[in-house]
Design a protein around this motif. Sequence first.
Motif, PDB file in Angstrom:
ATOM      1  N   ASN A 116      -4.824   8.851  -7.842  1.00 54.92           N
ATOM      2  CA  ASN A 116      -3.999   9.696  -6.919  1.00 54.92           C
ATOM      3  C   ASN A 116      -2.372   9.623  -7.208  1.00 54.92           C
ATOM      4  OD1 ASN A 116      -6.180  10.295  -5.645  1.00 54.92           O
ATOM      5  ND2 ASN A 116      -5.769   9.295  -3.666  1.00 54.92           N
ATOM      6  N   SER A 140      -4.132  -0.669  -0.267  1.00 55.20           N
ATOM      7  CA  SER A 140      -4.638   0.214   0.674  1.00 55.20           C
ATOM      8  C   SER A 140      -4.219   1.431   0.385  1.00 55.20           C
ATOM      9  CB  SER A 140      -4.085  -0.342   2.163  1.00 55.20           C
ATOM     10  OG  SER A 140      -2.655  -0.480   2.196  1.00 55.20           O
ATOM     11  N   ARG A 141      -3.433   1.983  -0.430  1.00 53.71           N
ATOM     12  CA  ARG A 141      -3.257   3.212  -0.735  1.00 53.71           C
ATOM     13  C   ARG A 141      -4.471   3.855  -1.323  1.00 53.71           C
ATOM     14  NH1 ARG A 141       1.557   2.182  -5.006  1.00 53.71           N
ATOM     15  NH2 ARG A 141       0.373   0.181  -5.134  1.00 53.71           N
ATOM     16  N   SER A 142      -4.845   5.383  -1.254  1.00 54.53           N
ATOM     17  CA  SER A 142      -5.856   6.124  -1.541  1.00 54.53           C
ATOM     18  C   SER A 142      -5.974   5.931  -2.691  1.00 54.53           C
ATOM     19  CB  SER A 142      -5.871   7.392  -0.960  1.00 54.53           C
ATOM     20  OG  SER A 142      -4.497   8.082  -1.596  1.00 54.53           O
ATOM     21  N   GLY A 143      -7.145   5.852  -3.451  1.00 52.61           N
ATOM     22  CA  GLY A 143      -7.891   6.189  -4.715  1.00 52.61           C
ATOM     23  C   GLY A 143      -8.003   4.701  -5.177  1.00 52.61           C
ATOM     24  N   ASP A 172     -10.848  -0.444  -7.304  1.00 57.20           N
ATOM     25  CA  ASP A 172     -10.603   0.048  -6.035  1.00 57.20           C
ATOM     26  C   ASP A 172     -10.452  -1.059  -4.992  1.00 57.20           C
ATOM     27  OD1 ASP A 172      -9.361   1.679  -4.175  1.00 57.20           O
ATOM     28  OD2 ASP A 172     -11.438   2.467  -3.413  1.00 57.20           O
ATOM     29  N   ASP A 189      -8.828  -3.839  -2.450  1.00 56.90           N
ATOM     30  CA  ASP A 189      -7.761  -3.775  -1.415  1.00 56.90           C
ATOM     31  C   ASP A 189      -8.145  -5.289  -0.618  1.00 56.90           C
ATOM     32  OD1 ASP A 189     -10.120  -3.095   0.110  1.00 56.90           O
ATOM     33  OD2 ASP A 189      -9.836  -1.003  -0.142  1.00 56.90           O
TER      34      ASP A 189
END
Length: 232
Positions: A52, A86-89, A154, A156
């Motif tokens: 992203n 925690s950001r997308s992607g 990914d 988190d």
Amino acid sequence: MRMRVLGRKFTAIACGVMSVGALALVSASPASAKPAGALATAEFGVRLVDDNRNGQCVVNDGSVGDSLQWVPEGQYSEPLVIDTDSRSGGCRMTFGFNNADGSLTGLTLSYIYQVSGNGDAGQCPGSSSKPVDIPIFPIAFPFRYMMDRPIYIDTDGRRGWCDLTFQMSGRTDVALDVVYEFNGDSGQCKGALPLGTNQPRTVQTGGVPVTIGLDTDNRGGACFLSFRLRHI
């Protein structure tokens, strides 16, 4: 007549190799500049993609988004900086070889990518306990041969982390040095040393497999990962 037969045999071998499942072949000239007439050297390839484009996966030379490095034997790649949270992607990472000089023929470098015990597998999409070979063209030829299925990271705040393990067989005169370091919270980079230590762990035939653990989240800092292919 003899030259035609040899040509047909070479074409058949090349086509047979390139059709073996789930691998992508990328043709290109070697990245390093060389004097006319000089022999090409083998290369190690590594690609890092930030899905992203939000700064979770960058390269230490300032490259962002989609970075592809083909590094000649004896040189380190620029460190990959991994900081998923925690950001997308997340990050996609792929590896490959260029057996331009034939010096890697017979080598097998494989990896296992799996979730830690009791971890949330959603942080390590596609993880499996089955080893995957990084492709090497079987004869001397300047082709950059790279995996087509990336390792997806990914991590988190969910439970557990992703373990990436490298192992080697087939050649006793080739090694891959792995430098794995952290800044900030060391718990995000299992098995890493402080940034700037510059102490590699070596993957080689008969040696102990090298495992790195990726557990980045919203804690401060990131994991730094670089590679050097060399002949012993």
